[in-house]
Every structure is written in C-alpha cells, then in structure tokens.
Design an enzyme around this catalytic site. Structure first.
Site, PDB file in Angstrom:
ATOM      1  N   HIS A   1      -2.737   2.441   8.443  1.00  0.00           N
ATOM      2  CA  HIS A   1      -3.741   1.654   7.727  1.00  0.00           C
ATOM      3  C   HIS A   1      -3.921   0.337   8.465  1.00  0.00           C
ATOM      4  CE1 HIS A   1      -6.006  -0.556   4.834  1.00  0.00           C
ATOM      5  NE2 HIS A   1      -5.019  -1.381   4.558  1.00  0.00           N
TER       6      HIS A   1
ATOM      7  N   HIS B   1     -12.441  -3.223   2.520  1.00  0.00           N
ATOM      8  CA  HIS B   1     -11.009  -3.269   2.820  1.00  0.00           C
ATOM      9  C   HIS B   1     -10.692  -2.894   4.276  1.00  0.00           C
ATOM     10  CE1 HIS B   1      -6.740  -2.267   1.081  1.00  0.00           C
ATOM     11  NE2 HIS B   1      -6.682  -2.661   2.341  1.00  0.00           N
TER      12      HIS B   1
ATOM     13  N   HIS C   1      -7.060  -3.095   9.303  1.00  0.00           N
ATOM     14  CA  HIS C   1      -8.326  -3.750   8.952  1.00  0.00           C
ATOM     15  C   HIS C   1      -9.110  -4.014  10.242  1.00  0.00           C
ATOM     16  CE1 HIS C   1      -6.441  -5.676   5.031  1.00  0.00           C
ATOM     17  NE2 HIS C   1      -6.310  -4.364   5.078  1.00  0.00           N
TER      18      HIS C   1
ATOM     19  N   GLU D   1       0.812  -1.223   0.000  1.00  0.00           N
ATOM     20  CA  GLU D   1       0.000   0.000   0.000  1.00  0.00           C
ATOM     21  C   GLU D   1       0.842   1.269   0.000  1.00  0.00           C
ATOM     22  OE1 GLU D   1      -2.780  -0.356  -0.888  1.00  0.00           O
ATOM     23  OE2 GLU D   1      -3.859  -1.981   0.096  1.00  0.00           O
TER      24      GLU D   1
HETATM   25  P1  13P Z   1       1.383  -5.210   3.341  1.00  0.00           P
HETATM   26  O1  13P Z   1       1.864  -6.347   4.194  1.00  0.00           O
HETATM   27  O2  13P Z   1       1.939  -5.270   1.950  1.00  0.00           O
HETATM   28  O3  13P Z   1       1.613  -3.880   3.999  1.00  0.00           O
HETATM   29  O4  13P Z   1      -0.173  -5.382   3.074  1.00  0.00           O
HETATM   30  C1  13P Z   1      -1.174  -5.434   4.026  1.00  0.00           C
HETATM   31  C2  13P Z   1      -2.399  -4.659   3.618  1.00  0.00           C
HETATM   32  O5  13P Z   1      -2.926  -3.911   4.358  1.00  0.00           O
HETATM   33  C3  13P Z   1      -2.966  -4.702   2.292  1.00  0.00           C
HETATM   34  O6  13P Z   1      -4.055  -3.810   2.255  1.00  0.00           O
END
Ligand code: 13P
Length: 227
Positions: A100, A163, A102, A81
C-alpha cells in the site's frame, strides 16, 4: 527479544525483504514518508510493517506478526491499515504480498474517483481491462477494507478514493513491480486527460492481450521462490 532468537532464516529474510521494499518504494518515488505499509503471508497470518516508523530505522524484529484473528506480536503496534492487509490475504489465496502506498498520480486519479480505463495494453497486468477505484472510507476501517477487497475482485491492484494504491502479488517482488506499473498507467492517464478525450482499447483487444500475456508469461519473471 525472545521472539527474535526463535526466528528462523526464512522469517528473518521475509522481515528484511519488507523493510527493503519499504525503502525502495520511497526511493523509486511511489511513496513518501511513512504513508505506505507492506505485508507478506507467513504461517498462520501475515508479517506487517508497524505504524508510523521511518522505514530506514526499521529492524527485522520491529515487523509485526499478525494472526488471522487480528491478534499480533511485536514491540511496536501494527500499521493502521492492518485490516485490509489481513482481509485481502484471507480472501485471496493467490496473493502472498500486499503493498500500500500513496503514489502521486494514482492518488490524483483516486481523488477524482476515476477507475483507470484501458488506455494502454499494460493495464492487463493488474488482471483485467480496468483498475477500479474503491469508494472512499476512513483509513484503517473495516469499511475501507471491505471496499478494497471488492475492488480487487479479479484484480491485483486497485485505487482507494482520496487515499492511494493497493498492489498485490504472488511474491513481494511482483507486488512492488505492479505498484510501479500502476503508477505509470496513472501518470499516462493523467497526461492524456490534459489533452482531451482519452481513446481506449476495445474489450476484445484487451482479451487478446490477456491471452498473449498468459501464453508468453509476459510482464515480470519471478526472481524469488517465495515472498
Ligand atoms: P501506517 O504508518 O499506520 O502504516 O499508516 C500509513 C498509511 O498508509 C495510512 O493509510
């Protein structure tokens, strides 16, 4: 390894603070596994987590330095990202850190494609009366990055459809705090949706809260000088 020797104290601290924040976001329950990524502004670019590495095994020298043109240095590849981390910090001089993750409730609301509406006065800590949900685009793409930058206009947080969450701040400490607040709002919204039509605060009351918060410096005092 040569790079590590040249790293000054400030850079080493920033790199360690990124690792600490990654571990913390999993510990407090706003992320799991390696689903998140974090960046902090540094010199002519950003310091950013590498892709797919368990946070507890990260060392300061594993954190990637990425220049504004997308070129990078480090023993491991940058987060998938990297585009939105770079584009947000390029577009937003008020932002020095991007988180960022989830988180369960933010992602649930984002799957439904909902903005978080003004159901609680704390919504204003993200910059306005709503937290927008950016339309879906495949992870890691320029399209996702453009959608995120747009959803963040006048805001410090947004959801990403199907996402997760992006939370930004002047410091990493504030971005992390905001991520937890937004997940709390998403959890409240999810709970209210179970009970029926969700009553919302009026726009003029949101403006009143924004004014009071600006006057009081309410929310989260800055505990660190930089990111
Ligand atoms: P990365 O491990 O590449 O940072 O990816 C995790 C992610 O959040 C994909 O949206």
């Amino acid at each position: 390894m040569e790079k590590l020797k040249l790293m000054d104290k400030d850079e080493r601290q920033k790199r360690q603070s990124i690792i600490d924040a990654c571990i913390e976001m999993n510990a407090v329950g706003i992320n799991q596994g390696t689903s998140g990524n974090i960046s902090v502004r540094h010199g002519e670019g950003i310091l950013l987590t590498p892709t797919s590495v368990p946070y507890k095994s990260l060392k300061p020298e594993d954190i990637v330095f990425m220049r504004w043109d997308g070129s990078w240095e480090g023993p491991l590849g940058p987060s998938s990202e990297w585009r939105f981390h770079l584009d947000i910090q390029k577009a937003r001089p008020d932002v020095n850190a991007v988180v960022h993750a989830h988180p369960l409730y933010c992602t649930t609301i984002a799957i439904m494609g909902h903005d978080i509406p003004p159901l609680h006065y704390m919504i204003v800590v993200a910059g306005g009366s709503t937290i927008r949900c950016a339309p879906y685009a495949t992870f890691g793409t320029a399209e996702l990055s453009a959608n995120a930058v747009k959803a963040l206009e006048g805001r410090l947080a947004c959801l990403l459809q199907h996402h997760g969450l992006i939370a930004c701040g002047r410091t990493l400490d504030k971005a992390m705090w905001l991520a937890v607040e937004v997940e709390t709002l998403a959890r409240q919204y999810h709970g209210c949706l179970q009970l029926g039509k969700v009553p919302l605060l009026a726009e003029d009351e949101i403006q009143n809260v924004i004014n009071r918060i600006a006057a009081a410096g309410y929310g989260r005092k800055e505990t660190t000088a930089a990111a």
